[in-house]
Scaffold this active site. Structure first.
Site, mmCIF file in Angstrom:
data_model
loop_
_atom_site.group_PDB
_atom_site.id
_atom_site.type_symbol
_atom_site.label_atom_id
_atom_site.label_comp_id
_atom_site.label_asym_id
_atom_site.label_seq_id
_atom_site.Cartn_x
_atom_site.Cartn_y
_atom_site.Cartn_z
ATOM 1 N N SER A 28 4.646 2.607 7.501
ATOM 2 C CA SER A 28 4.278 1.368 7.379
ATOM 3 C C SER A 28 5.626 1.317 5.976
ATOM 4 O O SER A 28 6.204 1.931 5.418
ATOM 5 C CB SER A 28 3.529 1.916 6.263
ATOM 6 O OG SER A 28 1.996 2.335 7.077
ATOM 7 N N ASP A 37 0.104 -7.207 1.647
ATOM 8 C CA ASP A 37 1.008 -6.449 1.922
ATOM 9 C C ASP A 37 2.387 -5.840 1.836
ATOM 10 O O ASP A 37 2.957 -5.215 2.060
ATOM 11 C CB ASP A 37 -0.346 -5.263 2.894
ATOM 12 C CG ASP A 37 0.033 -4.067 3.202
ATOM 13 O OD1 ASP A 37 0.063 -3.111 1.909
ATOM 14 O OD2 ASP A 37 -0.232 -2.935 4.248
ATOM 15 N N HIS A 94 0.653 -1.177 0.302
ATOM 16 C CA HIS A 94 0.178 0.482 0.018
ATOM 17 C C HIS A 94 0.842 1.148 -0.116
ATOM 18 O O HIS A 94 0.199 2.314 -0.421
ATOM 19 C CB HIS A 94 -1.203 -0.215 1.343
ATOM 20 C CG HIS A 94 -0.112 0.950 2.521
ATOM 21 N ND1 HIS A 94 0.441 -0.083 3.447
ATOM 22 C CD2 HIS A 94 0.341 1.748 3.310
ATOM 23 C CE1 HIS A 94 0.494 -0.056 4.077
ATOM 24 N NE2 HIS A 94 0.116 1.187 4.257
#
Length: 485
Positions: free
Chosen positions: A238, A164, A134
């Site tokens: 992230s 992911d 993402h």
């Protein structure tokens, strides 16, 4: 002593001023500009604290230096990078309506969307970087900034939306890579440290413990086997590193859970992808030209309701009730039958079809798995060897109305752009699928047969084909409904 006192006083002033600035930043976001207190308020606070802190931070205790994470982090932080992405989007006052965009092209403008994330160098020689899918999803340009200040363009190697995980590559010398932990041996209570670039403010380190392992069932995410930690993981973290106290990479930071949003602050619910899973996906992406090969046991299943549980002689209304076994599948070879209820796989509890699908999708092809089954209310265990999920699917196997069409997974470039569904690979001339208007290159993004995101989901949606079948198809960039008769 005077010199030490002055040093501590200066450090305390700096700490108080840092807290004041953080408070001022928060208030500036939540209140009108100019409401922040004046900076001079920090001085009396620091002055009041200084006497209490003098002598409270000795350099050593009983001749032994105080423990510190600094030596370990000195090795870790050079391997964590900031990821900067750019995406070009077309913006029109008429929204996404293609007709009006063609009629008034002068009103359509190009806009650059930018975002920040983190990544981890895992192979210094080849320049491979692990990050989240993402973080780079839909990006037209990706660059990374190293801890020494160098900014480099990054090449996309591949990504897997379901776990992911994404892999990038940079060409540079003198890179530092993090060693990967040998196995997923984390236990609840182990100390961990998260490193990343939250909110784009610069490289930041947070620490905590492992709160749980094997966490799944989080809404909106794909295959799940998360490490849960109370180390702060905020937007921008992230793709960053979760390391143990040896400085080994144990996870890739991926998400934080906060129903009130990031402005509510950290509430100690953060998640990371365990390194064993991340390594497996990375190796597949590198060796398979950006594609992940997933395994399956070859069944379709439904949830066990209280009524079904009673009829099947089960004590609990849980498990995956097998309603179809595909011919030639691993389950068929192992003797799994329609009506069996799978309640565990390799000792992992299976509560419903979703948890079984999650388990299947995370297993490597070829692995032998023990399934705990209830058949006619009696316990039974069978062993299945995970087989590769089919990458193409003949339409006639799903529904006679689709005879002549071949469906396949979307290519990586479309999945990278955030697309989901299945691709019509080919349509035989004169076939029923051709007569129904299906064409090669169509992307089927929806159907009234059921919800799906990929090829296995598409196949599962035809467990009970509807009397009137309608596809939602994207053709030439334009979506439309296509009745299948």
């Amino acid at each position: 002593m005077k010199t030490a006192t002055k040093t501590l006083l200066a450090l305390t002033l700096a700490a108080a001023f840092g807290g004041f600035v953080a408070t001022a930043m928060r208030d500036a976001l939540q209140a009108p500009a100019g409401a922040s207190p004046p900076a001079v308020a920090a001085a009396p606070v620091a002055a009041a604290l200084a006497p209490a802190t003098v002598g409270a931070l000795p350099a050593a205790v009983d001749g032994k230096p105080l423990p510190s994470l600094a030596p370990m982090l000195a090795r870790v932080t050079p391997a964590v990078v900031s990821v900067h992405t750019k995406q070009r989007v077309r913006v029109s006052p008429f929204g996404n309506d293609p007709m009006f965009q063609r009629m008034f092209p002068e009103l359509t403008q190009e806009r650059i969307n930018e975002s920040l994330g983190s990544g981890v160098i895992v192979d210094a020689g080849r320049g491979y970087i692990l990050t989240n899918h993402h973080v780079i999803e839909g990006a037209d340009e990706v660059s990374v900034t190293l801890s020494d200040g160098r900014t480099l363009s990054a090449d996309f190697v591949g990504s897997d939306a379901d776990t992911d995980i994404a892999v990038m590559q940079i060409a540079a010398r003198d890179l530092n890579a993090l060693p990967l932990a040998s196995a997923d041996t984390l236990q609840v209570g182990d100390f961990v440290v998260a490193v990343g670039n939250p909110f784009g403010i610069g490289q930041t380190v947070t620490s905590g413990i492992v709160s749980a392992v094997g966490r799944s069932g989080l809404r909106g995410l794909g295959y799940q086997n998360f490490i849960q930690t109370d180390a702060s993981i905020n937007p921008g973290n992230s793709g960053g590193a979760l390391v143990n106290l040896n400085g080994e990479l144990v996870g890739i930071n991926t998400a934080s859970f906060n129903p009130r949003g990031s402005m509510a602050g950290n509430i100690g619910l953060s998640f990371a992808i365990p390194i064993g899973l991340a390594r497996s996906i990375m190796e597949q992406l590198i060796s398979n030209d950006g594609v992940v090969i997933r395994g399956t046991i070859g069944i379709e299943a439904q949830a066990v309701t209280a009524r079904l549980a009673q009829g099947l002689g089960l004590g609990d209304a849980r498990g995956a009730l097998v309603n179809r076994v595909y011919s030639g599948s691993a389950a068929a070879a192992a003797g799994v039958q329609v009506g069996d209820v799978i309640v565990a796989a390799d000792g992992q509890r299976i509560d419903d079809p979703a948890s079984l699908r999650n388990f299947e999708g995370l297993q490597p092809v070829g692995k032998r798995v023990a399934l705990d089954i209830r058949r006619d209310g009696k316990p039974l265990q069978v062993t299945v060897a995970i087989r590769e999920q089919p990458r193409t699917l003949a339409g006639g196997e799903l529904d006679e109305r689709l005879q002549g069409a071949v469906f396949t997974e979307l290519p990586a470039r479309l999945r990278q752009a955030g697309a989901s569904g299945v691709l019509v690979e080919s349509v035989a001339n004169g076939s029923r699928a051709a007569q129904n208007g299906l064409r090669a290159g169509d992307v089927v993004i929806g159907a009234n047969s059921g919800r799906f995101d990929d090829l296995p989901g598409f196949r599962a949606s035809f467990t009970r084909p509807p009397a009137q079948l309608v596809f939602r198809v994207v053709r030439g960039g334009r979506p439309g409904n296509l009745p299948i008769r």
